[in-house]
Design a protein around this motif. Structure first.
Motif, PDB file in Angstrom:
ATOM      1  N   SER A   1      14.318  12.561 -16.447  1.00  0.00           N
ATOM      2  CA  SER A   1      15.775  12.390 -16.548  1.00  0.00           C
ATOM      3  C   SER A   1      16.510  13.541 -15.866  1.00  0.00           C
ATOM      4  O   SER A   1      17.544  13.334 -15.218  1.00  0.00           O
ATOM      5  CB  SER A   1      16.208  12.283 -18.016  1.00  0.00           C
TER       6      SER A   1
ATOM      7  N   GLU B   1      23.245   7.016 -16.469  1.00  0.00           N
ATOM      8  CA  GLU B   1      23.348   6.739 -17.896  1.00  0.00           C
ATOM      9  C   GLU B   1      21.975   6.870 -18.541  1.00  0.00           C
ATOM     10  O   GLU B   1      21.058   6.102 -18.233  1.00  0.00           O
ATOM     11  CB  GLU B   1      23.901   5.325 -18.115  1.00  0.00           C
ATOM     12  N   SER B   2      21.843   7.850 -19.425  1.00  0.00           N
ATOM     13  CA  SER B   2      20.552   8.102 -20.068  1.00  0.00           C
ATOM     14  C   SER B   2      20.759   8.732 -21.435  1.00  0.00           C
ATOM     15  O   SER B   2      21.725   9.464 -21.654  1.00  0.00           O
ATOM     16  CB  SER B   2      19.706   9.036 -19.195  1.00  0.00           C
ATOM     17  N   HIS B   3      19.839   8.422 -22.344  1.00  0.00           N
ATOM     18  CA  HIS B   3      19.856   9.094 -23.647  1.00  0.00           C
ATOM     19  C   HIS B   3      18.724  10.121 -23.713  1.00  0.00           C
ATOM     20  O   HIS B   3      18.325  10.552 -24.788  1.00  0.00           O
ATOM     21  CB  HIS B   3      19.712   8.069 -24.787  1.00  0.00           C
ATOM     22  N   CYS B   4      18.196  10.495 -22.530  1.00  0.00           N
ATOM     23  CA  CYS B   4      17.012  11.359 -22.479  1.00  0.00           C
ATOM     24  C   CYS B   4      17.325  12.812 -22.129  1.00  0.00           C
ATOM     25  O   CYS B   4      16.430  13.551 -21.702  1.00  0.00           O
ATOM     26  CB  CYS B   4      16.015  10.806 -21.465  1.00  0.00           C
ATOM     27  N   GLU B   5      18.577  13.234 -22.278  1.00  0.00           N
ATOM     28  CA  GLU B   5      18.883  14.631 -22.031  1.00  0.00           C
ATOM     29  C   GLU B   5      18.002  15.508 -22.917  1.00  0.00           C
ATOM     30  O   GLU B   5      17.718  15.147 -24.068  1.00  0.00           O
ATOM     31  CB  GLU B   5      20.358  14.922 -22.329  1.00  0.00           C
TER      32      GLU B   5
ATOM     33  N   PHE C   1      16.907  14.684 -27.521  1.00  0.00           N
ATOM     34  CA  PHE C   1      16.193  13.441 -27.219  1.00  0.00           C
ATOM     35  C   PHE C   1      15.006  13.216 -28.148  1.00  0.00           C
ATOM     36  O   PHE C   1      14.724  12.078 -28.536  1.00  0.00           O
ATOM     37  CB  PHE C   1      15.710  13.420 -25.764  1.00  0.00           C
TER      38      PHE C   1
ATOM     39  N   VAL D   1      16.144  11.409 -31.151  1.00  0.00           N
ATOM     40  CA  VAL D   1      16.500  10.025 -30.800  1.00  0.00           C
ATOM     41  C   VAL D   1      15.246   9.168 -30.670  1.00  0.00           C
ATOM     42  O   VAL D   1      15.192   8.039 -31.171  1.00  0.00           O
ATOM     43  CB  VAL D   1      17.306  10.003 -29.480  1.00  0.00           C
TER      44      VAL D   1
ATOM     45  N   LYS E   1      13.159   3.754 -26.570  1.00  0.00           N
ATOM     46  CA  LYS E   1      13.857   4.932 -26.068  1.00  0.00           C
ATOM     47  C   LYS E   1      12.985   5.623 -25.031  1.00  0.00           C
ATOM     48  O   LYS E   1      11.774   5.752 -25.199  1.00  0.00           O
ATOM     49  CB  LYS E   1      14.189   5.909 -27.202  1.00  0.00           C
TER      50      LYS E   1
ATOM     51  N   ASP F   1      16.851   3.830 -18.797  1.00  0.00           N
ATOM     52  CA  ASP F   1      17.979   4.419 -18.066  1.00  0.00           C
ATOM     53  C   ASP F   1      18.682   3.387 -17.189  1.00  0.00           C
ATOM     54  O   ASP F   1      18.095   2.362 -16.813  1.00  0.00           O
ATOM     55  CB  ASP F   1      17.497   5.557 -17.159  1.00  0.00           C
TER      56      ASP F   1
END
Length: 368
Positions: free
Chosen positions: A194, A227-231, A235, A238, A254, A259
């Motif tokens: 990411s 667009e990602s929730h993997c920062e 993470f 999450v 997840k 992404d």
């Protein structure tokens, strides 16, 4: 860098054909269904180890045959290199460069950079997130071998974890310790990948915005977002908090495989609010930016494949593309067209070496 020639044996609708190319502009002319796009795809195979249109190798063999081969000779920095791709049904695909077979196909990615612009590219805008991830991953994989290796490892562990989740569901038992090694790997790799994607988009975006302005003569504000929730921060929580959902759905929910890349115009989704013309301009700008980042990152102009592009663009956009060709901004160029007179007329004013090929039901014939 350029492709000097190609030999096809039992590939798609080609029984046994050979062609010698110009190092600048090559145009494949013929009726729809004659094999023009298949010839482009053979070039894509040599550069990228796979088809641009059909990922199942066995379906690219000529009907009623058991194998195909594609061979090509490249000139790279004045050195001739022969490359052969061999696939036989039921066996592992082989790629041989200068007489030496690759142990892993991924080792070849980036050796001969290529960019293709094809009608199906509209899926980048209208399709799902997988299409956009593939677009970005193809660029990063050619530019950064470590990125490619991380991506291959991620896909391996994702497949294994999903198989384990399915096994838990079917067996009615859950083993946390068995799952944990896959959790650790996917969390770690998601953070790395990411971050690489974020850095890439930050470099790619200004180039893309410039190309859009040039192509469209437009004042619209366009952007490409990640667009990602993997920062890295947060993470892991999450990912682990998704376990109950993962078990219920029998798949990992997840990670970087979820992404997406946001294509926007004036702050709104291009897919919903962009006109057909704006979407075409956006798409060409994406591809020209792809060409630019590969050229800058690799120090060589990629081979550019244009499939049926004159049919899909209006006169203004064709003029923009032709002006770029005339300015020698590209290296070796391959174009397909079902209307020979149109291509010859469009390319007549360009001061470049040109070669025309008549494609007819799986045969290739050079024309004057």
């Amino acid at each position: 860098m350029h492709l000097k020639n190609i030999k096809l044996n039992q590939f798609k609708n080609y029984k046994q054909e050979r062609a010698v190319f110009s190092k600048e502009i090559n145009c494949f002319l013929g009726m729809n269904g004659s094999g023009k796009t298949n010839l482009l795809d053979a070039i894509h195979y040599l550069c990228f180890t796979r088809s641009a249109f059909n990922s199942i190798d066995s379906q690219n063999i000529l009907h009623n045959e058991s194998f195909f081969t594609i061979a090509g000779e490249f000139d790279r920095e004045g050195k001739d290199l022969e490359l052969r791709c061999i696939f036989e049904a039921g066996k592992k695909k082989q790629l041989v460069l200068a007489g030496k077979a690759y142990e892993k196909m991924s080792d070849h990615i980036g050796q001969f950079p290529v960019v293709m612009i094809a009608p199906d590219d509209i899926q980048l805008i209208k399709g799902g997130s997988e299409d956009r991830r593939k677009f970005v991953d193809s660029m990063l994989s050619q530019l950064d071998r470590n990125y490619l290796q991380s991506l291959v490892r991620y896909q391996h562990f994702l497949k294994q974890r999903n198989a384990l989740l399915k096994q838990f569901a079917e067996g009615g038992r859950f083993d946390k310790e068995l799952l944990e090694p896959y959790n650790i790997e996917l969390i770690s790799l998601s953070k790395v990948i990411s971050q690489k994607r974020l850095e890439f988009i930050e470099n790619f975006s200004p180039k893309f915005e410039h190309h859009y302005r040039v192509i469209s003569d437009s004042k619209e504000a366009v952007s490409v977002g990640y667009e990602s929730h993997c920062e890295p921060e947060g993470f892991e929580k999450v990912f682990r908090d998704s376990l109950h959902r993962d078990l219920a759905l029998k798949r990992t929910n997840k990670g970087i495989h979820r992404d997406d890349f946001a294509f926007e115009i004036d702050g709104f989704p291009l897919k919903k609010y962009g006109s057909q013309g704006q979407q075409k301009s956006y798409l060409i700008a994406l591809k020209l930016s792809q060409f630019q980042v590969l050229e800058e990152g690799m120090g060589v102009k990629p081979i550019l494949l244009l499939d049926d592009i004159f049919d899909k663009l209006d006169d203004a956009r064709i003029e923009k593309m032709v002006s770029l060709v005339a300015d020698h901004q590209f290296g070796q160029l391959f174009i397909t067209d079902a209307r020979p007179e149109r291509s010859k007329q469009i390319l007549a004013s360009i001061d470049s070496e040109k070669a025309f090929f008549r494609i007819d039901n799986g045969t290739i014939r050079a024309e004057d």
